[in-house]
Design a protein around this motif. Structure first.
Motif, PDB file in Angstrom:
ATOM      1  N   PHE A  54      -4.124  11.904 -23.732  1.00  0.00           N
ATOM      2  CA  PHE A  54      -3.271  12.856 -23.018  1.00  0.00           C
ATOM      3  C   PHE A  54      -2.199  12.086 -22.253  1.00  0.00           C
ATOM      4  CE2 PHE A  54      -2.662  14.947 -18.750  1.00  0.00           C
ATOM      5  CZ  PHE A  54      -1.754  15.895 -19.191  1.00  0.00           C
TER       6      PHE A  54
ATOM      7  N   TYR B  25       4.449  23.987 -27.135  1.00  0.00           N
ATOM      8  CA  TYR B  25       4.475  25.190 -26.298  1.00  0.00           C
ATOM      9  C   TYR B  25       5.667  25.023 -25.380  1.00  0.00           C
ATOM     10  CZ  TYR B  25       3.233  28.208 -22.317  1.00  0.00           C
ATOM     11  OH  TYR B  25       3.239  29.143 -21.322  1.00  0.00           O
TER      12      TYR B  25
ATOM     13  N   GLU C 214       2.597  16.029 -22.203  1.00  0.00           N
ATOM     14  CA  GLU C 214       3.647  16.771 -21.508  1.00  0.00           C
ATOM     15  C   GLU C 214       4.873  16.727 -22.390  1.00  0.00           C
ATOM     16  OE1 GLU C 214       6.691  16.692 -19.493  1.00  0.00           O
ATOM     17  OE2 GLU C 214       7.337  15.068 -20.788  1.00  0.00           O
TER      18      GLU C 214
ATOM     19  N   LEU D 172      15.496  17.133 -12.940  1.00  0.00           N
ATOM     20  CA  LEU D 172      14.458  16.482 -13.730  1.00  0.00           C
ATOM     21  C   LEU D 172      14.769  14.984 -13.871  1.00  0.00           C
ATOM     22  CD1 LEU D 172      11.921  17.185 -15.400  1.00  0.00           C
ATOM     23  CD2 LEU D 172      13.412  17.519 -17.374  1.00  0.00           C
TER      24      LEU D 172
ATOM     25  N   LEU E  69       5.872  29.123 -29.382  1.00  0.00           N
ATOM     26  CA  LEU E  69       5.126  28.067 -30.062  1.00  0.00           C
ATOM     27  C   LEU E  69       5.963  27.599 -31.238  1.00  0.00           C
ATOM     28  CD1 LEU E  69       1.622  29.775 -30.107  1.00  0.00           C
ATOM     29  CD2 LEU E  69       2.440  28.021 -28.523  1.00  0.00           C
TER      30      LEU E  69
ATOM     31  N   LEU F  98      -2.286  14.948 -26.953  1.00  0.00           N
ATOM     32  CA  LEU F  98      -1.691  16.035 -26.166  1.00  0.00           C
ATOM     33  C   LEU F  98      -0.700  15.381 -25.228  1.00  0.00           C
ATOM     34  CD1 LEU F  98      -1.987  19.150 -25.316  1.00  0.00           C
ATOM     35  CD2 LEU F  98      -3.435  18.276 -23.476  1.00  0.00           C
TER      36      LEU F  98
ATOM     37  N   THR G  21       7.966  18.551 -21.042  1.00  0.00           N
ATOM     38  CA  THR G  21       9.140  18.978 -20.275  1.00  0.00           C
ATOM     39  C   THR G  21      10.172  17.845 -20.275  1.00  0.00           C
ATOM     40  OG1 THR G  21       7.665  20.286 -18.888  1.00  0.00           O
ATOM     41  CG2 THR G  21       9.926  20.005 -18.129  1.00  0.00           C
ATOM     42  N   ILE G  22       9.715  16.670 -19.898  1.00  0.00           N
ATOM     43  CA  ILE G  22      10.609  15.501 -19.912  1.00  0.00           C
ATOM     44  C   ILE G  22      10.963  15.136 -21.351  1.00  0.00           C
ATOM     45  CG2 ILE G  22      10.712  13.029 -19.409  1.00  0.00           C
ATOM     46  CD1 ILE G  22       8.881  13.677 -16.943  1.00  0.00           C
TER      47      ILE G  22
ATOM     48  N   THR H  75       9.591  24.510 -19.334  1.00  0.00           N
ATOM     49  CA  THR H  75       8.520  23.526 -19.285  1.00  0.00           C
ATOM     50  C   THR H  75       7.883  23.497 -20.667  1.00  0.00           C
ATOM     51  OG1 THR H  75       6.662  24.970 -18.736  1.00  0.00           O
ATOM     52  CG2 THR H  75       8.020  24.218 -16.900  1.00  0.00           C
ATOM     53  N   ALA H  76       7.235  22.415 -20.973  1.00  0.00           N
ATOM     54  CA  ALA H  76       6.690  22.311 -22.323  1.00  0.00           C
ATOM     55  C   ALA H  76       5.567  21.294 -22.379  1.00  0.00           C
ATOM     56  CB  ALA H  76       7.790  21.911 -23.302  1.00  0.00           C
ATOM     57  N   PHE H  77       4.692  21.492 -23.337  1.00  0.00           N
ATOM     58  CA  PHE H  77       3.752  20.446 -23.720  1.00  0.00           C
ATOM     59  C   PHE H  77       3.558  20.549 -25.230  1.00  0.00           C
ATOM     60  CE2 PHE H  77      -0.090  22.784 -24.789  1.00  0.00           C
ATOM     61  CZ  PHE H  77       0.113  24.000 -24.157  1.00  0.00           C
TER      62      PHE H  77
ATOM     63  N   ASP I  52      -2.051  16.774 -14.812  1.00  0.00           N
ATOM     64  CA  ASP I  52      -0.636  16.648 -14.399  1.00  0.00           C
ATOM     65  C   ASP I  52       0.207  16.885 -15.664  1.00  0.00           C
ATOM     66  OD1 ASP I  52       1.849  15.671 -13.501  1.00  0.00           O
ATOM     67  OD2 ASP I  52       1.213  13.573 -13.728  1.00  0.00           O
ATOM     68  N   MET I  53       0.395  18.169 -15.984  1.00  0.00           N
ATOM     69  CA  MET I  53       0.936  18.521 -17.305  1.00  0.00           C
ATOM     70  C   MET I  53       2.353  19.072 -17.244  1.00  0.00           C
ATOM     71  SD  MET I  53      -1.370  20.429 -20.127  1.00  0.00           S
ATOM     72  CE  MET I  53      -0.731  22.008 -20.590  1.00  0.00           C
TER      73      MET I  53
ATOM     74  N   ASN J  31       8.403  27.339 -22.627  1.00  0.00           N
ATOM     75  CA  ASN J  31       8.869  28.606 -22.054  1.00  0.00           C
ATOM     76  C   ASN J  31      10.343  28.500 -21.733  1.00  0.00           C
ATOM     77  OD1 ASN J  31       8.438  26.888 -19.705  1.00  0.00           O
ATOM     78  ND2 ASN J  31       8.962  28.728 -18.537  1.00  0.00           N
TER      79      ASN J  31
ATOM     80  N   LEU K 196       1.373  18.914 -28.990  1.00  0.00           N
ATOM     81  CA  LEU K 196       0.175  18.322 -29.579  1.00  0.00           C
ATOM     82  C   LEU K 196       0.487  17.806 -30.976  1.00  0.00           C
ATOM     83  CD1 LEU K 196      -3.234  18.757 -29.058  1.00  0.00           C
ATOM     84  CD2 LEU K 196      -2.827  19.868 -31.249  1.00  0.00           C
TER      85      LEU K 196
ATOM     86  N   SER L 235       0.289  12.430 -19.466  1.00  0.00           N
ATOM     87  CA  SER L 235       0.660  13.256 -18.310  1.00  0.00           C
ATOM     88  C   SER L 235       2.139  13.103 -18.000  1.00  0.00           C
ATOM     89  CB  SER L 235      -0.161  12.836 -17.091  1.00  0.00           C
ATOM     90  OG  SER L 235       0.241  11.524 -16.713  1.00  0.00           O
ATOM     91  N   VAL L 236       2.621  13.930 -17.089  1.00  0.00           N
ATOM     92  CA  VAL L 236       3.996  13.808 -16.613  1.00  0.00           C
ATOM     93  C   VAL L 236       4.218  12.410 -16.034  1.00  0.00           C
ATOM     94  CG1 VAL L 236       5.663  14.657 -14.922  1.00  0.00           C
ATOM     95  CG2 VAL L 236       4.222  16.287 -16.187  1.00  0.00           C
TER      96      VAL L 236
ATOM     97  N   PHE M 210       2.834  20.756 -32.773  1.00  0.00           N
ATOM     98  CA  PHE M 210       3.436  21.973 -32.240  1.00  0.00           C
ATOM     99  C   PHE M 210       3.792  21.756 -30.776  1.00  0.00           C
ATOM    100  CE2 PHE M 210       0.830  24.215 -29.156  1.00  0.00           C
ATOM    101  CZ  PHE M 210      -0.410  23.635 -29.304  1.00  0.00           C
TER     102      PHE M 210
END
Lengths: 353, 353
Positions: free
Chosen positions: B13, B79, B113, A340, B66, B111, B115-116, B95-97, A329-330, B81, B99, B15-16, B77
């Motif tokens: 990790f 990621y 999420e 959002l 990146l 790692l 986006t939030i 959206t983004a995640f 759930d990424m 878009n 690390l 998650s959202v 870093f």
């Protein structure tokens, strides 16, 4: 909280455990042969890719790199580190993971471990290059450096180039023993050697794969005779080389991506204008490979993003049939993409209810 | 197969779902104030960071980027878009995640999420900058563009700058309604407006946050009077701007990292040598912020890797106490680090047994 992510929000994740299952399911030699075919196919369409030297963050003890590329439809990148001193701490020198994404939406398609996958694709690339560059009828490979990459190299050269004998040498005999044990019973004649000179006896292919972050001379000039193909895997970052300068001057040098190899490869020892041939041009026929039986060919391999891209796409193509992935759930995915904030509020409300 | 990864091989990790839980647990305004403090602290030690413009892969429909950085101990870093047309497909524009990793070993630490988290850190950075740049006693903010980022901006300016009134405008009234509904009952006076001109009435701070990938003119020159602080959030990639060129000429311009902002920010409209002030230098006192009450200040925000680094470190610091993470088997971790191949063999043997 009963936030249920939509399909778009879920990213398939290939864990280390699932990657091992995949390798065992397909078979390690078959998988490296498949990867070599994928990598070769992508090298044939080389000009189409977004190419950039990897983005490196160096420290005193190692490097962390991001390696992105895209073919215009799919985007991929790998995170990879290189920390030679890790081994003494019981850690991997190189660990990696990678991601594929959809260029049209920017949404991730798959996250995958790549420590194992990098080992497979590195060996597959080496053997694919040797298929084009090594002397015809090569049967024997010297393997200098018997660390984490060694067995993969040996089996890739067996599967892809028809090598029947591998001659092992490592500065640490325990590494050679480990490698010989792992390779036993896999259809290769394995000879453990006590010196590099012994290892290269009768070898048409010499693979160097050592991990020290320094200017080392694993092969000196007088060790390398005519007609040999050298597969130099270990020299792959600034200040880390394996071959004596004079070997480079006698060899026809083949590289993946010159702007990166001139920084990271064996050719960092040479002037910036020293001629090199791009491997993809040999494959497409637009440049020449080996010219005669006496030439020394050198594949100055540093690893390029397109190889990781090919490998990730291959793994992605196996997901549906094998089911060897988990779901992460990424990606935040509200019903209304502009809402959002409301997604968080509603999660809170559901939680409180 | 009973491969049991060691602790080193396991990456926490977020998650959202867990990120939403974390935001609700801490409280959204408190979390943005915390993030602003973390970001400000990292801006104070700006020269210490590895800085590089983000590595972008552009296509006709968007961009995948990146954004790496490191403070020498920790590497991070993101990621991310940017696909403006995603909204019409029911997908997020951004959206983004991200690390975090340990510079000493190269092993990932977390790692997450993003986006939030990006929405939170973007708003926190905007409000932190306004705390240094906006006119004293500012109480009213115009919010032009009421999409996914709008509520975060409004609440960050409330929490960090003491804004009491927010005046909303969007080209799509539905976006304004969504934003007003989400902000109801949170201690802000919310005024929905039907034109940008109405929205900026009495506002000391103007935030522009629209998502079109084009050279737009959200604010024209005659709309902006003396003494205003402009927080330009939406212009953040080549070919995407929100402000009329002439406003830029009248404003004192503050940026995160000039080499990146000159490519991506509003100032891509200006000559390369147009003077700008780096925000971190205002914070450390080595350069001047707002000079007088009549000056127009402009924070030409594009988002920089250090802000993501600060945000990731903040989330990482909360893992142990909250338990809001899962564990990913992401790093191959053989007992003998040189025996990656043997690890696969043994996994196969265990599986067969």
């Amino acid at each position: 909280m009963t936030h249920t992510p939509s399909r778009q929000a879920i990213v398939p994740f290939v864990s280390v455990d699932n990657m091992m299952r995949l390798v065992l399911h397909i078979g390690i030699e078959r998988m490296m042969a498949d990867l070599a075919a994928e990598i070769e196919a992508d090298f044939r369409r080389w000009p189409l890719f977004d190419k950039t030297p990897r983005v490196a963050s160096h420290s005193d003890v190692g490097v962390i790199e991001l390696m992105p590329t895209s073919d215009g439809e799919t985007y991929g990148f790998k995170y990879v580190n290189g920390h030679p001193a890790n081994m003494k701490k019981g850690l991997q020198t190189v660990t990696a993971f990678g991601l594929l994404a959809d260029v049209a939406t920017g949404y991730p398609l798959m996250l995958s471990e790549m420590t194992i996958l990098t080992a497979l694709r590195t060996a597959a690339t080496s053997a694919m290059a040797a298929k084009w560059l090594a002397p015809k009828g090569a049967t024997t490979m010297a393997m200098i450096g018997n660390g984490a990459q060694a067995e993969f190299q040996a089996l890739a050269f067996k599967a892809i180039c028809g090598i029947t004998e591998v001659r092992l040498y490592d500065i640490d005999p325990a590494a050679t023993r480990k490698c010989a044990t792992n390779l036993a019973g896999r259809g290769l004649t394995v000879v453990s050697c006590t010196s590099p000179e012994e290892a290269i006896l009768g070898a048409q292919i010499i693979t160097t794969c050592t991990a020290d972050k320094q200017l080392a001379t694993i092969l000196s000039d007088n060790m390398v005779g005519a007609g040999v193909h050298i597969n130099a895997v270990g020299g792959d970052c600034p200040g880390k080389t394996e071959l004596h300068h004079d070997i480079l001057l006698r060899a026809q040098i083949f590289v993946e991506y010159p702007p990166q190899t001139r920084i990271e490869g064996e050719i960092q020892q040479l002037p910036e204008n020293h001629p090199v041939t791009e491997l993809w041009q040999v494959i497409t026929g637009s440049d020449q490979g080996r010219r005669d039986a006496r030439e020394i060919t050198l594949f100055d391999s540093v690893g390029f993003a397109i190889e990781d891209f090919s490998a990730l796409r291959y793994v992605h193509s196996k997901l549906r049939a094998t089911g060897l992935f988990a779901e992460l759930d990424m990606i935040a995915d509200p019903d209304d993409p502009r809402d959002l904030f409301g997604m968080i509020l509603r999660a809170g409300a559901t939680r409180a209810a």
